[in-house]
Design a protein around this motif. Structure first.
Motif, short mmCIF file in Angstrom:
data_model
loop_
_atom_site.label_atom_id
_atom_site.label_comp_id
_atom_site.label_asym_id
_atom_site.label_seq_id
_atom_site.Cartn_x
_atom_site.Cartn_y
_atom_site.Cartn_z
N LYS A 91 -38.25 13.58 25.69
CA LYS A 91 -38.92 12.29 25.64
C LYS A 91 -39.55 12.03 24.28
CE LYS A 91 -40.14 12.63 30.52
NZ LYS A 91 -41.24 12.94 31.44
N GLU A 92 -39.95 13.10 23.58
CA GLU A 92 -40.62 12.95 22.29
C GLU A 92 -39.65 12.62 21.16
OE1 GLU A 92 -43.03 16.39 21.52
OE2 GLU A 92 -44.01 16.27 23.47
N ASP A 93 -38.41 13.01 21.29
CA ASP A 93 -37.32 12.69 20.37
C ASP A 93 -37.47 13.31 18.99
OD1 ASP A 93 -34.83 11.59 19.80
OD2 ASP A 93 -35.75 9.86 18.85
N ASP A 94 -38.37 12.82 18.14
CA ASP A 94 -38.40 13.28 16.75
C ASP A 94 -39.64 14.10 16.43
OD1 ASP A 94 -37.14 13.48 14.24
OD2 ASP A 94 -38.49 11.96 13.41
N SER A 95 -40.25 14.70 17.41
CA SER A 95 -41.42 15.53 17.15
C SER A 95 -40.99 16.86 16.54
CB SER A 95 -42.18 15.79 18.45
OG SER A 95 -41.42 16.66 19.28
N PHE A 96 -41.94 17.61 16.02
CA PHE A 96 -41.64 18.94 15.51
C PHE A 96 -41.03 19.80 16.60
CE2 PHE A 96 -43.03 23.38 15.28
CZ PHE A 96 -42.30 23.78 14.19
N LYS A 97 -41.59 19.72 17.81
CA LYS A 97 -41.07 20.52 18.92
C LYS A 97 -39.60 20.21 19.17
CE LYS A 97 -45.43 20.67 21.46
NZ LYS A 97 -46.10 20.21 22.70
N ALA A 98 -39.26 18.94 19.17
CA ALA A 98 -37.86 18.55 19.42
C ALA A 98 -36.95 19.07 18.31
CB ALA A 98 -37.75 17.02 19.54
N ARG A 99 -37.38 18.95 17.06
CA ARG A 99 -36.56 19.44 15.94
C ARG A 99 -36.42 20.96 16.00
NH1 ARG A 99 -40.04 15.94 13.37
NH2 ARG A 99 -41.01 17.62 12.18
N LEU A 100 -37.50 21.66 16.39
CA LEU A 100 -37.44 23.12 16.49
C LEU A 100 -36.48 23.54 17.60
CD1 LEU A 100 -38.40 25.95 15.72
CD2 LEU A 100 -40.31 25.64 17.30
N ILE A 101 -36.57 22.92 18.76
CA ILE A 101 -35.69 23.28 19.87
C ILE A 101 -34.24 22.98 19.51
CG2 ILE A 101 -35.08 22.75 22.28
CD1 ILE A 101 -37.63 24.46 21.91
N GLU A 102 -34.01 21.89 18.82
CA GLU A 102 -32.65 21.57 18.38
C GLU A 102 -32.12 22.64 17.44
OE1 GLU A 102 -30.06 17.99 16.29
OE2 GLU A 102 -32.24 17.91 16.21
N ALA A 103 -32.96 23.08 16.50
CA ALA A 103 -32.55 24.14 15.57
C ALA A 103 -32.28 25.44 16.32
CB ALA A 103 -33.63 24.35 14.51
#
Length: 128
Positions: A91-103
């Protein structure tokens, strides 16, 4: 506290309107109101519908609903906690958490072993 009061409390703890809960149970808003006021009984079918799946991410404890013993909600399993966390991140899309999980999702098995070693060293250092 009787079962009808616990029924009302569950609805409120799940942040639901009487109409929303009625949709789950196949009742009208007034049907839910009648249960909450004690003019109508909670049936086994109602309990089954409330406890078979999560409601707003919460799993209702059938024993608590029936008897008042224990806690209103069952503790989440590890998999459920991870799923809830992931759903919040999506839901957050571009948060640090989202970028970290994507990485993290793009790591190879060898990368995961390296990361595990780093985490273990950090944990050991924290103990000292």
């Amino acid at each position: 506290m009787n079962i009808n009061e616990r029924f009302r409390d569950i609805r409120k703890l799940c942040d639901m309107s009487q109409e929303q809960l009625g949709n789950i149970l196949g009742l009208s808003r007034s049907g839910v109101s009648e249960i909450e006021s004690g003019r109508r009984n909670v049936t086994d079918k109602h309990i089954r519908l409330l406890t078979i799946d999560s409601i707003n991410g919460k799993f209702i404890n059938e024993e608590w609903l029936r008897t008042g013993k224990g806690e209103p909600f069952k503790p989440l399993t590890r998999a459920q906690s991870i799923t809830d966390f992931a759903a919040d991140i999506i839901k957050e899309d571009d948060s640090f958490k989202a970028r970290l999980i994507e990485a993290l999702s793009k790591l190879s098995e060898d990368d995961w072993k390296v990361l595990e070693g780093i985490a273990e060293k950090l944990a050991d250092n924290k103990k000292d």
